[in-house]
Design a protein around this motif. Structure first.
Motif, PDB file in Angstrom:
ATOM      1  N   PRO A 119       0.815  -1.349   0.072  1.00 18.97           N
ATOM      2  CA  PRO A 119      -0.065  -0.111   0.077  1.00 18.97           C
ATOM      3  C   PRO A 119       0.795   1.454  -0.163  1.00 18.97           C
ATOM      4  O   PRO A 119       2.099   1.410   0.596  1.00 18.97           O
ATOM      5  N   GLN A 149       7.499  -6.725  -0.455  1.00 20.74           N
ATOM      6  CA  GLN A 149       6.955  -6.691   1.205  1.00 20.74           C
ATOM      7  C   GLN A 149       8.034  -7.578   1.772  1.00 20.74           C
ATOM      8  O   GLN A 149       8.432  -7.189   2.835  1.00 20.74           O
ATOM      9  N   ALA A 167       2.727  -0.830   8.944  1.00 19.99           N
ATOM     10  CA  ALA A 167       1.788  -0.320   7.830  1.00 19.99           C
ATOM     11  C   ALA A 167       1.667  -1.408   6.926  1.00 19.99           C
ATOM     12  O   ALA A 167       0.737  -1.832   6.224  1.00 19.99           O
ATOM     13  N   CYS A 226       2.082  -4.971   7.461  1.00 20.36           N
ATOM     14  CA  CYS A 226       1.230  -5.881   8.291  1.00 20.36           C
ATOM     15  C   CYS A 226      -0.183  -5.601   8.125  1.00 20.36           C
ATOM     16  O   CYS A 226      -0.981  -6.778   8.350  1.00 20.36           O
ATOM     17  N   LEU A 227      -0.504  -4.616   8.490  1.00 16.88           N
ATOM     18  CA  LEU A 227      -2.082  -4.078   8.458  1.00 16.88           C
ATOM     19  C   LEU A 227      -2.820  -4.471   7.440  1.00 16.88           C
ATOM     20  O   LEU A 227      -4.163  -4.785   7.525  1.00 16.88           O
ATOM     21  N   VAL A 228      -2.138  -4.573   6.112  1.00 20.21           N
ATOM     22  CA  VAL A 228      -2.841  -4.907   5.136  1.00 20.21           C
ATOM     23  C   VAL A 228      -2.775  -6.349   4.565  1.00 20.21           C
ATOM     24  O   VAL A 228      -3.167  -6.743   3.317  1.00 20.21           O
ATOM     25  N   ARG A 229      -1.965  -6.958   5.040  1.00 21.02           N
ATOM     26  CA  ARG A 229      -1.688  -8.465   4.795  1.00 21.02           C
ATOM     27  C   ARG A 229      -2.829  -9.281   5.025  1.00 21.02           C
ATOM     28  O   ARG A 229      -3.680  -9.369   5.988  1.00 21.02           O
TER      29      ARG A 229
END
Length: 117
Positions: free
Chosen positions: A2, A73, A112, A114-117
């Protein structure tokens, strides 16, 4: 990755590029001595060690830039993890401000990612 994570990864890369410049080129200059709270004598005695440190910071900056530009990532998490470990070690052995300057921005970038994984 992201956009927020990419920006944070590139910010951490820029910080480490700045550390490279400070440690390799400005260590014995007034700005470097002021930032690192060194006397002229101590800066002169430790300049080779500081340059080595700066080189390692350059490797971290390069890895983080690669991760940010290619949106990798896995690569970002590896290099950010290295930064966190270095920040914790620096804080434990030298000065707590190292944790704030190095580890906290890296932890924010990790969050940031890990929050979208």
């Amino acid at each position: 990755m992201p956009m927020l994570a990419t920006v944070l990864v590139l910010l951490v890369a820029a910080l480490h590029l700045g550390f490279l410049v400070l440690e390799m080129f400005l260590w014995t200059r007034p700005l470097g001595r002021r930032i690192f709270r060194l006397t002229a004598e101590r800066a002169e005695m430790s300049k080779v060690l500081a340059a080595n440190q700066g080189l390692y910071n350059g490797f971290l900056a390069a890895g983080l830039a690669w991760a940010g530009i290619d949106a990798r990532q896995d690569v970002a998490l590896f290099f950010l993890g290295c930064v966190v470990v270095a920040g914790i070690y620096g804080a434990a052995t030298t000065n707590w401000r190292i944790f704030v300057a190095q580890a906290l921005p890296a932890l924010a970038a990790i969050a940031a990612i890990c929050l979208v994984r």
